[in-house]
Design an enzyme around this catalytic site. Structure first.
Site, mmCIF file in Angstrom:
data_model
loop_
_atom_site.group_PDB
_atom_site.id
_atom_site.type_symbol
_atom_site.label_atom_id
_atom_site.label_comp_id
_atom_site.label_asym_id
_atom_site.label_seq_id
_atom_site.Cartn_x
_atom_site.Cartn_y
_atom_site.Cartn_z
ATOM 1 N N PRO A 107 7.507 97.060 67.322
ATOM 2 C CA PRO A 107 6.326 96.198 67.402
ATOM 3 C C PRO A 107 6.727 94.721 67.340
ATOM 4 C CG PRO A 107 6.388 97.382 65.299
ATOM 5 C CD PRO A 107 7.515 97.911 66.127
ATOM 6 N N GLY A 109 6.575 90.645 66.702
ATOM 7 C CA GLY A 109 5.986 89.769 65.683
ATOM 8 C C GLY A 109 5.888 90.411 64.316
ATOM 9 N N GLY A 111 8.948 90.978 62.461
ATOM 10 C CA GLY A 111 10.234 90.770 61.786
ATOM 11 C C GLY A 111 11.183 91.935 61.941
ATOM 12 N N LEU A 112 10.926 92.807 62.929
ATOM 13 C CA LEU A 112 11.774 93.995 63.100
ATOM 14 C C LEU A 112 12.764 93.837 64.253
ATOM 15 C CD1 LEU A 112 9.149 96.832 62.463
ATOM 16 C CD2 LEU A 112 10.705 95.749 60.833
ATOM 17 N N GLY A 113 12.892 92.621 64.752
ATOM 18 C CA GLY A 113 13.932 92.346 65.753
ATOM 19 C C GLY A 113 13.541 92.694 67.175
ATOM 20 N N SER A 115 12.410 90.955 69.712
ATOM 21 C CA SER A 115 12.894 90.085 70.798
ATOM 22 C C SER A 115 14.398 90.259 71.001
ATOM 23 C CB SER A 115 12.527 88.619 70.553
ATOM 24 O OG SER A 115 13.173 88.126 69.417
ATOM 25 N N ALA A 116 15.152 90.360 69.914
ATOM 26 C CA ALA A 116 16.617 90.541 70.057
ATOM 27 C C ALA A 116 16.926 91.882 70.698
ATOM 28 C CB ALA A 116 17.292 90.443 68.688
ATOM 29 N N ALA A 117 16.203 92.934 70.280
ATOM 30 C CA ALA A 117 16.470 94.270 70.827
ATOM 31 C C ALA A 117 16.133 94.315 72.321
ATOM 32 C CB ALA A 117 15.675 95.319 70.053
ATOM 33 N N ASP A 158 19.618 88.855 64.008
ATOM 34 C CA ASP A 158 18.846 89.906 64.671
ATOM 35 C C ASP A 158 19.672 90.546 65.792
ATOM 36 O OD1 ASP A 158 16.886 89.125 62.984
ATOM 37 O OD2 ASP A 158 15.315 88.939 64.485
HETATM 38 C C1 MEV Z 1 14.957 86.818 61.275
HETATM 39 O O1 MEV Z 1 14.883 88.246 61.226
HETATM 40 C C2 MEV Z 1 15.002 86.223 59.952
HETATM 41 C C3 MEV Z 1 15.094 84.738 59.780
HETATM 42 O O2 MEV Z 1 16.127 84.497 58.841
HETATM 43 C C4 MEV Z 1 15.344 83.952 61.041
HETATM 44 C C5 MEV Z 1 16.763 84.028 61.548
HETATM 45 O O3 MEV Z 1 17.674 84.438 60.841
HETATM 46 O O4 MEV Z 1 16.994 83.589 62.699
HETATM 47 C C6 MEV Z 1 13.784 84.236 59.172
#
Ligand code: MEV
Length: 322
Positions: A107, A109, A111-113, A115-117, A158
């Site tokens: 999902p 937005g 914080g589970l990565g 965009s990087a994945a 990420d």
């Molecule tokens: C990203 O998952 C967490 C943060 O530390 C941002 C980053 O490391 O780029 C908030």
């Protein structure tokens, strides 16, 4: 050229979000079941019948297609396109137009990565399509270009975690694998509130500018907790790890990146007997994590989190060693 395929997975940060942006350490753990799949293939000529070459999975949420032209510049303005073009600059552009389709079960937005994945899966599929096997370091570098666009000043954790097979220690761009307690589990719960990592990172940066001594001390204390947590992991000291997670949540909360929904879930997890809990990732919404001793304990914590309003819950092992 064949249809190229690539995949990656989501991640959580155990400790060290935000401090990691300033070169301090963090610990991240992959979520191998939250996957992103991508395919890259030569674009069919205009007017030809559409044949979808991408494998479909029932749990995928986000579908994005990026068009790449030979020698072209990145006009996508999104992190997947930027990462794909970065890779093609490294490899040399293809002689034909390419489409990359990305299907994502992480999902966005939260914080589970996500965009990087997505960026990693896309660059892997492209490299496969061009029959150009690449070392993880090159993939990570290309994906990181997309992350820089998505998050402003991303630490790079990420992209490293979404590529890793197990838990990692990440410090100033360097990655080291970690071993973790065998039976313990991490319950990940989604508040349902989208959180923007770039907004949260900018918020901490502002506090560093305005209250520099205080905010710097908070970050240094948070980094010390991350170092203690690495020792806890090495010795399997789950209750100490839990205390360090709770202390980390308190620091992040004082820095202003928690919210009522995250705090409520953290309290519910502790009330259900979790040794520790905290927000994970950028904060200001998104997800929290809670520790559990084993699978039955994780089920009890998960039930409490659901009652406290979590919209989605996953239980993950601590990593490959589990
Ligand atoms: C990203 O998952 C967490 C943060 O530390 C941002 C980053 O490391 O780029 C908030």
């Amino acid at each position: 050229h064949r249809v190229g395929t690539g995949s990656a997975h989501g991640k959580i940060i155990l400790l060290g979000e935000h401090t990691v942006v300033y070169g301090m350490p963090a610990i991240a753990i992959p979520m191998p079941d939250l996957r992103v799949d991508a395919v890259a293939y030569q674009r069919a000529p205009i007017g030809s019948p559409y044949i979808d070459p991408a494998p479909r999975r029932p749990d995928t949420e986000l579908i994005r297609t990026v068009h790449i032209d030979p020698g072209g510049d990145d006009a996508s303005g999104d992190s997947i396109g930027t990462a794909a073009h970065a890779l093609l600059r490294i490899l040399g552009y293809p002689a034909h137009p390419v489409d990359v389709v990305v299907r994502c079960a992480v999902p966005p937005g939260r914080g589970l990565g996500a965009s990087a994945a997505c960026a990693l899966a896309a660059v892997r599929a492209l490299a496969d399509h061009l029959d150009h096997p690449l070392p993880p370091e090159t993939l990570r570098r290309a994906a990181q270009r997309g992350e820089d666009l998505a998050h402003g000043t991303a630490s790079g954790i990420d992209a490293a975690a979404c590529l890793a097979d197990g838990p990692i220690w990440f410090e100033a761009g360097w990655v080291r694998p970690l071993t973790c307690p065998a039976r313990a589990r991490i319950v990940v719960a989604d508040t349902g509130i989208p959180g923007s990592t770039s907004v949260a990172v900018a918020h901490v940066r502002t506090r560093l500018g305005v209250e520099s001594d205080w905010a710097r001390k908070q970050l240094i204390t948070a980094a010390a907790l991350t170092r203690l947590a690495a020792d806890d992991l090495a010795t399997g000291a789950l209750s100490a790890l839990g205390r360090h997670c709770l202390a980390s949540h308190a620091l992040l909360s004082e820095l202003g990146v928690s919210c009522q929904a995250l705090d409520r879930l953290v309290t519910a997890a502790v009330d259900a007997g979790a040794p520790g809990a905290k927000l994970t990732g950028g904060g200001l919404g998104g997800c929290m994590i809670a520790l559990a001793e084993d699978i039955p304990h994780a089920d009890r914590v998960a039930a409490a989190l659901e009652r406290a309003g979590a919209v989605r819950i996953w239980t993950i092992p601590f990593g490959a060693a589990a």
